[in-house]
Design a protein around this motif. Structure first.
Motif, PDB file in Angstrom:
ATOM      1  N   ARG A   4     -58.534 -17.262 -51.835  1.00  0.00           N
ATOM      2  CA  ARG A   4     -58.689 -18.058 -50.616  1.00  0.00           C
ATOM      3  C   ARG A   4     -60.163 -18.301 -50.311  1.00  0.00           C
ATOM      4  N   ARG A   5     -60.384 -19.348 -49.533  1.00  0.00           N
ATOM      5  CA  ARG A   5     -61.746 -19.677 -49.121  1.00  0.00           C
ATOM      6  C   ARG A   5     -62.164 -18.781 -47.956  1.00  0.00           C
ATOM      7  N   ALA A   6     -63.458 -18.581 -47.853  1.00  0.00           N
ATOM      8  CA  ALA A   6     -64.009 -17.812 -46.744  1.00  0.00           C
ATOM      9  C   ALA A   6     -65.310 -18.464 -46.292  1.00  0.00           C
ATOM     10  N   LYS A  58     -62.295  -3.838 -54.630  1.00  0.00           N
ATOM     11  CA  LYS A  58     -62.850  -3.513 -55.950  1.00  0.00           C
ATOM     12  C   LYS A  58     -62.512  -2.076 -56.316  1.00  0.00           C
ATOM     13  N   ASP A  91     -58.308 -11.409 -54.632  1.00  0.00           N
ATOM     14  CA  ASP A  91     -57.672 -10.093 -54.534  1.00  0.00           C
ATOM     15  C   ASP A  91     -56.734  -9.954 -55.725  1.00  0.00           C
ATOM     16  N   THR A 132     -67.624 -19.590 -49.996  1.00  0.00           N
ATOM     17  CA  THR A 132     -67.232 -18.319 -50.602  1.00  0.00           C
ATOM     18  C   THR A 132     -65.750 -18.358 -50.959  1.00  0.00           C
ATOM     19  N   GLU A 149     -62.772 -15.699 -51.929  1.00  0.00           N
ATOM     20  CA  GLU A 149     -62.377 -14.297 -52.017  1.00  0.00           C
ATOM     21  C   GLU A 149     -61.170 -14.166 -52.940  1.00  0.00           C
ATOM     22  N   THR A 191     -69.625 -18.770 -54.036  1.00  0.00           N
ATOM     23  CA  THR A 191     -69.812 -17.352 -54.353  1.00  0.00           C
ATOM     24  C   THR A 191     -68.450 -16.682 -54.455  1.00  0.00           C
ATOM     25  N   ILE A 192     -68.244 -15.883 -55.506  1.00  0.00           N
ATOM     26  CA  ILE A 192     -66.986 -15.171 -55.693  1.00  0.00           C
ATOM     27  C   ILE A 192     -67.126 -13.749 -55.155  1.00  0.00           C
ATOM     28  N   VAL A 193     -66.227 -13.378 -54.261  1.00  0.00           N
ATOM     29  CA  VAL A 193     -66.222 -12.027 -53.691  1.00  0.00           C
ATOM     30  C   VAL A 193     -64.937 -11.332 -54.113  1.00  0.00           C
ATOM     31  N   ILE A 194     -65.078 -10.175 -54.762  1.00  0.00           N
ATOM     32  CA  ILE A 194     -63.912  -9.406 -55.208  1.00  0.00           C
ATOM     33  C   ILE A 194     -63.512  -8.437 -54.110  1.00  0.00           C
ATOM     34  N   LYS A 195     -62.341  -8.638 -53.553  1.00  0.00           N
ATOM     35  CA  LYS A 195     -61.807  -7.756 -52.523  1.00  0.00           C
ATOM     36  C   LYS A 195     -61.132  -6.554 -53.182  1.00  0.00           C
TER      37      LYS A 195
END
Length: 296
Positions: free
Chosen positions: A98-100, A48, A112, A108, A110, A42-46
């Motif tokens: 980076r991985r989370a 945003k 930035d 996941t 992340e 899953t890609i999480v955009i920090k």
């Protein structure tokens, strides 16, 4: 004695062999059941940006998401994700990938980044193309019927303005739109961005940019009237004797808006703010704009 040594040697071999086997099977279990992904990360955009829509978030995530299943220890996944982001026209700079930990280690990723904020629609032919503050063309293209939804946001506040009259066709997506006229339009948009009295202005026309006989920049209002602005601030700085300064022009507009509630003063033929007093082609109301702008 020899038998005892052999016995202890066999015991030691069995012990260390058991440890090796246990380590091997544990490692296999961890890689297979713990760190090996069962579905794409899953890609999480920090961080945003406020302006970024959920639709665009999904599009950026889709281009960055690595294909296939990978181990949480696979560093190349992060390398490929970074490269994919660097190639995305919406991304100006990648700060961190980076991985989370979500439900499993490494499920996941992340990201930035610094993103290219859309500030203008550049008209070419029958289409309008989004560009960022530096003139880089973004992937989105709009038909004329869609423009009103893009130019204004909630409560009618102007968020993105139009640049019209450019001479060069659009470049490839992600490339900078060349031309001094495009740069002039973007300079004017940046200048007007935080001015409440400029909310009436929807378009920057640069069709006559570079023409000594015509105003280089003409501002088009939501009333369909023209404000003949003239030279951009950077041009005026180089030769301040041809027209009044950008600060003076802005002061004209502020005073006109304050007195008449419209940045064009309600003049059907528009206004000209290039010189030491505001002029206008219409005859009524006589002298109104000059008085409002501090002239006669």
């Amino acid at each position: 004695m020899i038998k005892r040594v052999c016995f202890h040697g066999i015991i030691a071999c069995l012990f260390f062999g058991s440890l090796a086997a246990a380590f091997y099977y544990t490692k296999q279990y961890v890689e297979r059941e713990v760190v090996m992904a069962t579905e794409p990360a899953t890609i999480v955009i920090k961080n945003k940006p406020r302006w970024m829509s959920d639709f665009l978030v999904r599009r950026i995530a889709a281009t960055a998401r690595p294909a296939g299943l990978h181990s949480a220890f696979d560093r190349q996944v992060l390398v490929r994700t970074r490269k994919a982001l660097q190639a995305n026209p919406w991304v100006e700079k990648v700060y961190d990938v980076r991985r989370a930990f979500g439900e499993k280690p490494g499920d996941t990723i992340e990201i930035d980044c610094e993103y290219r904020t859309p500030v203008a629609l550049v008209k070419w032919g029958a289409c309008y193309w989004l560009v960022d503050r530096n003139g880089y063309k973004l992937p989105e293209q709009y038909e004329p019927r869609d423009v009103p939804k893009i130019v204004t946001v909630n409560d009618g506040i102007v968020d993105i303005r139009i640049i019209d009259g450019v001479r060069r066709p659009p470049p490839e997506t992600g490339k900078k739109w060349s031309g001094e006229d495009v740069a002039a339009g973007l300079e004017m948009i940046a200048l007007l961005a935080d001015k409440p009295y400029a909310q009436d202005i929807l378009k920057v026309n640069v069709a006559h940019f570079g023409n000594a006989r015509e105003p280089h920049v003409v501002l088009i209002t939501k009333f369909g009237t023209e404000i003949r602005w003239g030279r951009t601030p950077s041009e005026s700085d180089k030769d301040p004797f041809i027209e009044v300064s950008a600060a003076t022009k802005l002061d004209y507009l502020k005073k006109i808006y304050s007195q008449y509630g419209r940045v064009d003063g309600g003049q059907p033929g528009g206004i000209d703010i290039r010189f030491d007093r505001v002029t206008y082609p219409s005859a009524e109301p006589a002298g109104a704009i000059r008085t409002a702008a501090g002239g006669e």
